[in-house]
Design an enzyme around this catalytic site. Structure first.
Site, PDB file in Angstrom:
ATOM      1  N   PRO A   1     -35.806 -69.504   4.174  1.00 20.84           N
ATOM      2  CG  PRO A   1     -37.221 -69.675   2.308  1.00 20.84           C
ATOM      3  CD  PRO A   1     -36.385 -68.712   2.862  1.00 20.84           C
ATOM      4  N   GLY A   2     -34.963 -72.853   4.719  1.00 19.67           N
ATOM      5  CA  GLY A   2     -33.752 -73.705   4.899  1.00 19.67           C
ATOM      6  C   GLY A   2     -32.982 -73.423   6.088  1.00 19.67           C
TER       7      GLY A   2
ATOM      8  CB  ILE B   1     -32.159 -59.101  10.856  1.00 20.88           C
ATOM      9  CG1 ILE B   1     -30.889 -58.294  11.049  1.00 20.88           C
ATOM     10  CG2 ILE B   1     -32.184 -60.267  11.815  1.00 20.88           C
ATOM     11  CD1 ILE B   1     -30.938 -57.351  12.269  1.00 20.88           C
TER      12      ILE B   1
ATOM     13  NE  ARG C   1     -26.149 -70.167  10.531  1.00 18.11           N
ATOM     14  CZ  ARG C   1     -27.582 -70.444  10.977  1.00 18.11           C
ATOM     15  NH1 ARG C   1     -28.013 -70.399  12.278  1.00 18.11           N
ATOM     16  NH2 ARG C   1     -28.546 -70.689  10.076  1.00 18.11           N
TER      17      ARG C   1
ATOM     18  CE1 TYR D   1     -20.194 -75.931  -0.294  1.00 21.16           C
ATOM     19  CE2 TYR D   1     -21.720 -75.821   1.697  1.00 21.16           C
ATOM     20  CZ  TYR D   1     -20.265 -75.601   1.126  1.00 21.16           C
ATOM     21  OH  TYR D   1     -19.031 -75.486   1.772  1.00 21.16           O
TER      22      TYR D   1
ATOM     23  CE  LYS E   1     -17.643 -78.331   0.155  1.00 24.22           C
ATOM     24  NZ  LYS E   1     -16.087 -78.351  -0.303  1.00 24.22           N
TER      25      LYS E   1
ATOM     26  CG  ASP F   1      -8.555 -71.051  -7.751  1.00 21.21           C
ATOM     27  OD1 ASP F   1      -8.411 -70.988  -6.512  1.00 21.21           O
ATOM     28  OD2 ASP F   1      -9.796 -70.630  -8.481  1.00 21.21           O
TER      29      ASP F   1
ATOM     30  CE  LYS G   1     -16.761 -69.198  -1.487  1.00 14.92           C
ATOM     31  NZ  LYS G   1     -16.012 -68.444  -0.325  1.00 14.92           N
TER      32      LYS G   1
HETATM   33  N1  UDP Z   1     -28.445 -63.721   7.856  1.00 15.19           N
HETATM   34  C1  UDP Z   1     -29.339 -62.747   7.946  1.00 15.19           C
HETATM   35  N2  UDP Z   1     -29.115 -61.833   6.836  1.00 15.19           N
HETATM   36  C2  UDP Z   1     -28.364 -62.024   5.824  1.00 15.19           C
HETATM   37  C3  UDP Z   1     -27.522 -63.292   5.635  1.00 15.19           C
HETATM   38  C4  UDP Z   1     -27.642 -64.203   6.832  1.00 15.19           C
HETATM   39  O1  UDP Z   1     -29.947 -62.370   8.821  1.00 15.19           O
HETATM   40  O2  UDP Z   1     -28.407 -60.996   4.809  1.00 15.19           O
HETATM   41  C5  UDP Z   1     -28.489 -64.785   8.727  1.00 15.19           C
HETATM   42  C6  UDP Z   1     -28.921 -66.169   8.770  1.00 15.19           C
HETATM   43  O3  UDP Z   1     -30.366 -66.254   8.667  1.00 15.19           O
HETATM   44  C7  UDP Z   1     -28.126 -66.933   9.756  1.00 15.19           C
HETATM   45  C8  UDP Z   1     -26.862 -66.246   9.790  1.00 15.19           C
HETATM   46  O4  UDP Z   1     -27.134 -64.771   9.551  1.00 15.19           O
HETATM   47  O5  UDP Z   1     -28.683 -66.929  10.931  1.00 15.19           O
HETATM   48  C9  UDP Z   1     -25.673 -66.895   9.088  1.00 15.19           C
HETATM   49  O6  UDP Z   1     -25.940 -66.947   7.828  1.00 15.19           O
HETATM   50  P1  UDP Z   1     -24.899 -67.344   6.602  1.00 15.19           P
HETATM   51  O7  UDP Z   1     -25.850 -67.122   5.409  1.00 15.19           O
HETATM   52  O8  UDP Z   1     -23.868 -66.285   6.609  1.00 15.19           O
HETATM   53  O9  UDP Z   1     -24.384 -68.652   7.067  1.00 15.19           O
HETATM   54  P2  UDP Z   1     -25.281 -70.173   7.015  1.00 15.19           P
HETATM   55  O10 UDP Z   1     -26.705 -69.780   7.398  1.00 15.19           O
HETATM   56  O11 UDP Z   1     -24.975 -70.609   5.828  1.00 15.19           O
HETATM   57  O12 UDP Z   1     -24.819 -70.488   8.387  1.00 15.19           O
END
Ligand code: UDP
Length: 339
Positions: free
Chosen positions: A293-294, A219, A233, A151, A155, A31, A85
């Protein structure tokens, strides 16, 4: 088996090292400590009562990887977890992400093949699936390289490279593990996730609010087409995830294989926050913000292939993950830096 764990001092790496050692295997960690601390390796030794060498160096450097084989080999297998990551950061630093996340694979594979490894396990992501119509995602679901951030693209690019390498090395096992959302921590509270700066992911963010170093949970949208309007998720406990690496290695056959590692159970942002509040024992400040976004509304897997072929199934749920994450965070409020 003797295993070289590249990225072995990180979040998934330390838990995988514990699982390997507990199953009677040997592990050496490589690492560069760019995203973790040396103390993480000492904690692995503390949990398992087994010494675990840590080599500090860059897994993208053939000379470094060769040195690890010279000093600590031979190895039966490499588990490659050495990657940048942070999804958001990857959009700002694409060259760093492509270069680090691919060069590590090239160097580990070049040296590993020359030194006769039998197995190469690669840590990939469920974000390679691109068509929401396929939910829950199986290993046969549509993947894309045209993903929302460097990222995830890095992968998927790795997967393509590794499949070609497997094709011309028929005695080698190449296993791709597509993780869904790793959460939780070892129940000892000695190892856990330790993101630098303000966390991007939900559970570490919630945990920082609970420990008082961030003000309130944001949220990201409650108007999605999901049962409670927040994103869904597939949160997998890191101890289950680690176990998935061990069984994948133990049952590896020559050839190329892909497995989803997830629970198959979608959990919403509201549900995760409520579960974390239960673990902490009080309500946490939160506010609903706009969508990030995304983000997609939902992503979760069908984990049946791993159960069928590896006998692996997630044992722990979101309440276990919140309890264990909070145990780690509350006993290590500053992560490894405070150790
Ligand atoms: N999320 C949120 N607030 C935060 C971080 C994430 O509401 O501060 C939401 C995000 O929109 C998603 C879920 O939590 O619906 C998981 O997000 P995370 O970034 O942990 O994982 P990923 O989106 O990469 O699967």
């Amino acid at each position: 088996m003797r295993v070289l764990l590249a990225g072995g001092a990180g979040y998934v790496g330390t838990h995988t090292a514990v699982a390997l050692l507990n199953a009677g295997h040997e592990a050496v960690l490589l690492d560069d400590l760019s995203g973790t601390h040396a103390v993480a390796a000492e904690r692995v030794a503390q949990i398992t009562g087994t010494s675990v060498p840590l080599v500090v160096g860059d897994a993208a450097d053939d000379a470094v990887v060769s040195g690890v084989f010279d000093d600590h080999g031979p190895f039966d297998a490499i588990i490659h977890l050495a990657a940048f990551k942070a999804v958001g950061e990857s959009t700002q630093k694409p060259l760093d992400y492509y270069s680090n996340n691919l060069d590590t694979t090239y160097a580990l594979m070049r040296v590993g093949l020359a030194r006769g490894i039998r197995s190469f396990v690669f840590s990939s992501t469920g974000t390679v699936y691109s068509d929401p119509a396929d939910l829950p995602f199986t290993e046969e679901s549509t993947t894309s390289i045209d993903l929302s951030n460097p990222y995830s693209k890095s992968k998927r690019m790795n997967e393509v490279v590794l499949e070609d390498i497997a094709r011309v090395n028929p005695d080698l096992n190449v296993t791709i593990l597509r993780y869904f959302n790793p959460v939780g921590a070892h129940p000892s509270g000695l190892i856990g996730e330790d993101p630098a700066g303000i966390p991007n992911n939900l559970m570490p963010f919630v945990s920082r609010v609970a420990v008082g170093s961030l003000e309130q949970i944001g949220i990201f949208g409650d108007d999605y087409d999901t049962p409670d309007g927040t994103g869904l998720r597939d949160y997998i406990h890191v101890v289950d995830l680690a176990e998935g690496h061990v069984v994948a290695l133990e049952q590896a056959q020559p050839g190329f294989a892909v497995f989803n590692l997830g629970t198959g159970t979608p959990v919403s942002v509201h549900e995760l926050v409520t579960s974390f509040e239960k673990a902490v024992g009080r309500e946490l400040p939160k506010v609903v913000l706009g969508r990030r976004p995304g983000d997609v509304a939902a992503t979760y897997c069908d984990p049946a292939k791993a159960e069928r072929e590896l006998g692996w199934k997630a044992q722990l749920g979101i309440d276990d993950a919140c309890r264990d994450y909070w145990n780690w965070q509350s006993t290590n409020p500053n992560g490894y830096a405070g150790a």
